[in-house]
Enzyme design. Structure first.
Site, PDB file in Angstrom:
ATOM      1  N   ASP A  20       0.841  -0.791   0.159  1.00  0.00           N
ATOM      2  CA  ASP A  20       0.059  -0.345   0.190  1.00  0.00           C
ATOM      3  C   ASP A  20       0.773   1.139  -0.349  1.00  0.00           C
ATOM      4  O   ASP A  20       1.528   1.853   0.530  1.00  0.00           O
ATOM      5  CB  ASP A  20      -0.685   0.182   1.256  1.00  0.00           C
ATOM      6  CG  ASP A  20      -2.258   1.505   1.555  1.00  0.00           C
ATOM      7  OD1 ASP A  20      -1.740   2.278   0.388  1.00  0.00           O
ATOM      8  OD2 ASP A  20      -2.215   1.376   2.576  1.00  0.00           O
ATOM      9  N   ASP A  24      -4.402   3.754   3.103  1.00  0.00           N
ATOM     10  CA  ASP A  24      -5.341   3.483   2.993  1.00  0.00           C
ATOM     11  C   ASP A  24      -5.791   2.270   3.415  1.00  0.00           C
ATOM     12  O   ASP A  24      -6.828   1.178   3.693  1.00  0.00           O
ATOM     13  CB  ASP A  24      -6.321   3.774   1.137  1.00  0.00           C
ATOM     14  CG  ASP A  24      -5.774   2.795   0.348  1.00  0.00           C
ATOM     15  OD1 ASP A  24      -5.002   2.197   0.473  1.00  0.00           O
ATOM     16  OD2 ASP A  24      -6.099   3.717  -0.638  1.00  0.00           O
ATOM     17  N   ASP A  28      -1.760  -1.531  -3.938  1.00  0.00           N
ATOM     18  CA  ASP A  28      -2.047  -0.294  -5.145  1.00  0.00           C
ATOM     19  C   ASP A  28      -0.637  -0.469  -5.754  1.00  0.00           C
ATOM     20  O   ASP A  28       0.151  -1.504  -5.925  1.00  0.00           O
ATOM     21  CB  ASP A  28      -2.350   1.332  -4.705  1.00  0.00           C
ATOM     22  CG  ASP A  28      -1.535   1.813  -3.809  1.00  0.00           C
ATOM     23  OD1 ASP A  28      -0.128   1.370  -4.281  1.00  0.00           O
ATOM     24  OD2 ASP A  28      -1.701   2.785  -2.498  1.00  0.00           O
ATOM     25  N   ASP A 199      -9.640 -15.406 -17.665  1.00  0.00           N
ATOM     26  CA  ASP A 199     -10.149 -15.331 -16.375  1.00  0.00           C
ATOM     27  C   ASP A 199     -11.841 -15.868 -16.979  1.00  0.00           C
ATOM     28  O   ASP A 199     -12.970 -15.848 -18.171  1.00  0.00           O
ATOM     29  CB  ASP A 199     -10.896 -13.718 -15.830  1.00  0.00           C
ATOM     30  CG  ASP A 199     -11.789 -14.486 -13.818  1.00  0.00           C
ATOM     31  OD1 ASP A 199     -10.976 -14.913 -13.942  1.00  0.00           O
ATOM     32  OD2 ASP A 199     -13.420 -14.287 -14.397  1.00  0.00           O
ATOM     33  N   GLU A 256      -7.319 -19.592 -17.912  1.00  0.00           N
ATOM     34  CA  GLU A 256      -8.289 -20.033 -16.207  1.00  0.00           C
ATOM     35  C   GLU A 256      -9.178 -21.032 -17.226  1.00  0.00           C
ATOM     36  O   GLU A 256     -10.563 -21.016 -17.295  1.00  0.00           O
ATOM     37  CB  GLU A 256      -8.240 -19.208 -15.310  1.00  0.00           C
ATOM     38  CG  GLU A 256      -8.888 -20.335 -14.529  1.00  0.00           C
ATOM     39  CD  GLU A 256      -9.885 -19.134 -13.292  1.00  0.00           C
ATOM     40  OE1 GLU A 256     -10.707 -20.052 -12.391  1.00  0.00           O
ATOM     41  OE2 GLU A 256     -10.792 -18.938 -14.152  1.00  0.00           O
TER      42      GLU A 256
HETATM   43  C1  NOJ Z   1     -12.309 -16.768 -11.397  1.00  0.00           C
HETATM   44  C2  NOJ Z   1     -11.239 -15.972 -10.486  1.00  0.00           C
HETATM   45  O1  NOJ Z   1     -10.302 -16.281  -9.987  1.00  0.00           O
HETATM   46  C3  NOJ Z   1     -12.139 -16.158  -9.021  1.00  0.00           C
HETATM   47  O2  NOJ Z   1     -11.190 -15.347  -8.394  1.00  0.00           O
HETATM   48  C4  NOJ Z   1     -13.276 -14.919  -9.727  1.00  0.00           C
HETATM   49  O3  NOJ Z   1     -14.343 -14.872  -8.471  1.00  0.00           O
HETATM   50  C5  NOJ Z   1     -13.888 -16.291 -10.956  1.00  0.00           C
HETATM   51  N1  NOJ Z   1     -13.143 -15.926 -11.974  1.00  0.00           N
HETATM   52  C6  NOJ Z   1     -15.382 -14.908 -11.225  1.00  0.00           C
HETATM   53  O4  NOJ Z   1     -14.230 -13.746 -11.811  1.00  0.00           O
END
Ligand code: NOJ
Length: 564
Positions: A20, A24, A28, A199, A256
């Site tokens: 940080d 705060d 960041d 993601d 992912e």
């Molecule tokens: C996978 C991410 O790693 C996780 O943290 C997130 O909650 C979900 N996708 C939704 O975006």
């Protein structure tokens, strides 16, 4: 042509917890920028940055309300630009976490779509009308309950959310959505980022919404065949990635694939017309695990089960991942991330803590593949212990804790702290100053001080931190970065032995993942050089003896590659 990411060693930074700079209590981008030299010193060459787009932070940034701006909690676009520039000066690559399956419900597209079925953005999301206002089907959300949420102003209409109800899924079947997301990604590629972590990409295609998922259970159930790994995922992904590679052919795409097994990971990384889909996949199935019985409670509360490494199944799993990806890409090698409990909490042997963590790291990271280190793992950081139900910041977990009789709550809090994701997201402990050098303000996640800090680990030549540095130096050598891989079959459960080979050089890596001494004999390696050991290793007659959680790495110039 050889791509830079063939030698990638990735360090995952959860920005709100790393450093940080403005006190705060939230980490960041400036804080991260100030710590780049530390990251560089680890011997990694790539940073995966969890999402920093503007977001209401319902799911710590995975709920994006503006893809073209940085969330003010994390800083400004100018700091982002400076971060990318400084990282590149240090030869560090930056991977951006790219959220493409859903947006925040505060995103202007969704806000507009909510106003009327005639909105130009209506078809950006997924809706279902039902005659009597009942839930359209029994599909369950990963965050609990149904995937369907009733539209407040239209009682017979629901929108689809695979995660939190504040994170509506985008409708990738709509070409306008696909184009819009390509434009977002192009903007960031134009800024000079080196790759994307995609993601939840395996969920961008959905089955026909007008069907229930067959089950005996009542209520919503997780229905992966309805919304994971459907054929159109590949179609949409190919288009998205092709467009980006036109502007940066070197862009690294780390997908992912939460539920991907080795075969699916191979599918998502196969090359098609000369260009790959993803370059690597992360999956929750990367390691074989077995459930540990939950503590007994007087109340009838069903606690989630903790997991531990299934060492007996490990050789098969290693072979499956290595073999499936041998023709397309490399496996990713990791233990933890922000969605999992920390490596030290789940996998360390308490009696042999430090050496078990070093041995596990060696076993994993010297394989053929791309290591991914979750920040703090290099210290042996454990999950923090959370003292209150609300601290888990997860409705399902707090509700569960509230059902436990008060007398049993401390034990349950402790138990859940060991297996939940939120206690793995604590502030990085840098030194002994207030809040361990993370901030002058109480960190966003209140925890006890961690028992280890970077400063203490720096000063200890035997620390896990200094061990990781040596390990990554070795990993960067061509033999360990790109050499061939072969697991050797051994009869002793928990003894993992593999070989790497490149040109005339070869290495043998032996790791004892048990609390017993194990013995290994291999006459081809008796005269090899010892690269390093962990714990206690002795050679008597023709056998190596590895004490509990010990490691031996040998190298020799003559190649002793087992017959095919
Ligand atoms: C996978 C991410 O790693 C996780 O943290 C997130 O909650 C979900 N996708 C939704 O975006």
């Amino acid at each position: 042509m050889k791509q830079w990411y063939e030698n990638a060693i990735i360090y995952q930074v959860y920005p709100r917890s790393f450093q940080d700079s403005d006190n705060d209590g939230l980490g960041d981008l400036q804080g991260l920028l100030d710590r780049l030299d530390y990251i560089k010193s680890l011997g990694v060459n790539t940073i995966w940055l969890n999402p920093v787009f503007t977001s209401p932070q319902v799911d710590n940034g995975y709920d994006v309300s503006n893809y073209f701006t940085v969330d003010p909690h994390f800083g400004t676009m100018a700091t982002m630009d400076a971060l990318i520039q400084r990282a590149h000066e240090l030869d560090l690559h930056i991977l951006l976490d790219f959220v493409l399956n859903h947006t925040s419900d505060q995103h202007p597209w969704f806000q507009d779509a909510l106003k009327s079925p005639k909105s130009l953005f209506r078809d950006y999301y997924i809706w279902q009308d039902t005659p009597n206002g009942q839930v359209p089907n029994n599909w369950g959300s990963f965050f609990g309950g149904s995937v369907w949420e009733q539209v407040p102003t239209e009682p017979n209409t629901y929108y689809f959310h695979l995660f939190d109800k504040h994170m509506p899924d985008l409708n990738w079947a709509n070409p306008e959505v696909r184009q819009a997301m390509i434009e977002v990604a192009k903007y960031w590629v134009g800024k000079g980022i080196d790759g994307l972590r995609l993601d939840a990409f395996i969920h961008i295609a959905k089955a026909d919404l007008g069907q229930n998922f067959p089950t005996d259970q009542t209520g919503p159930v997780i229905a992966e065949p309805m919304y994971a790994n459907l054929p159109n995922v590949v179609t949409y992904l190919q288009e998205f990635i092709d467009e980006l590679r036109k502007i940066n052919p070197d862009l690294f795409i780390l997908g992912e694939g939460a539920s991907a097994d080795p075969a699916l990971a191979a599918l998502y990384t196969r090359t098609n017309r000369g260009s790959a889909l993803c370059d690597a996949i992360v999956s929750f199935r990367n390691l074989p695990k077995q459930a540990v019985p939950a503590p007994k409670l007087t109340a009838t509360v069903k606690l989630p089960l903790a997991e531990q490494l299934d060492t007996a199944a490990l050789p098969t799993s290693i072979v499956q991942w290595q073999t499936a990806l041998a023709q397309t890409t490399q496996p990713t090698l990791y233990f933890s991330n922000h969605d999992l409990p920390r490596m030290a909490t789940v996998y360390a042997d308490r009696k042999f803590e430090t050496r078990s963590l070093k041995t596990l790291a060696t076993m994993q990271y010297l394989q053929r593949g791309i290591p991914i280190i979750y920040y703090g793992e290099e210290l042996g950081l454990h999950n923090a212990e959370l003292a209150r139900a609300t601290a888990f910041q997860d409705q399902m977990t707090s509700t569960l804790i509230d059902q436990v009789p008060e007398a049993e709550r401390p034990a349950v809090l402790q138990y859940l702290s060991g297996l939940h994701k939120t206690p793995a997201r604590q502030a990085m402990p840098w030194d002994d100053s207030a809040h361990q050098g993370f901030s002058e303000h109480e960190p966003w996640l209140r925890t006890q001080p961690a028992p280890i800090t970077v400063a203490a680990a720096e000063a200890d030549p035997d620390s896990i931190l200094n061990f990781y540095r040596k390990l990554f130096q070795l990993k960067q050598q061509p033999l360990f970065a790109t050499g061939k891989f072969r697991l050797l079959l051994v009869k002793t459960a928990g003894l993992i032995v593999y070989q790497r080979q490149l040109g005339q050089k070869s290495a043998l890596v032996l790791t004892n993942l048990t609390s017993e001494t194990v013995t290994y004999q291999n006459d081809d390696w008796l005269n090899a050089d010892i690269t390093f050991t962990v714990g206690q290793v002795t050679l008597d007659e023709n056998s190596w003896h590895l004490a509990p959680w010990s490691t031996l790495v040998l190298q020799q110039d003559q190649v002793a590659w087992p017959a095919e």
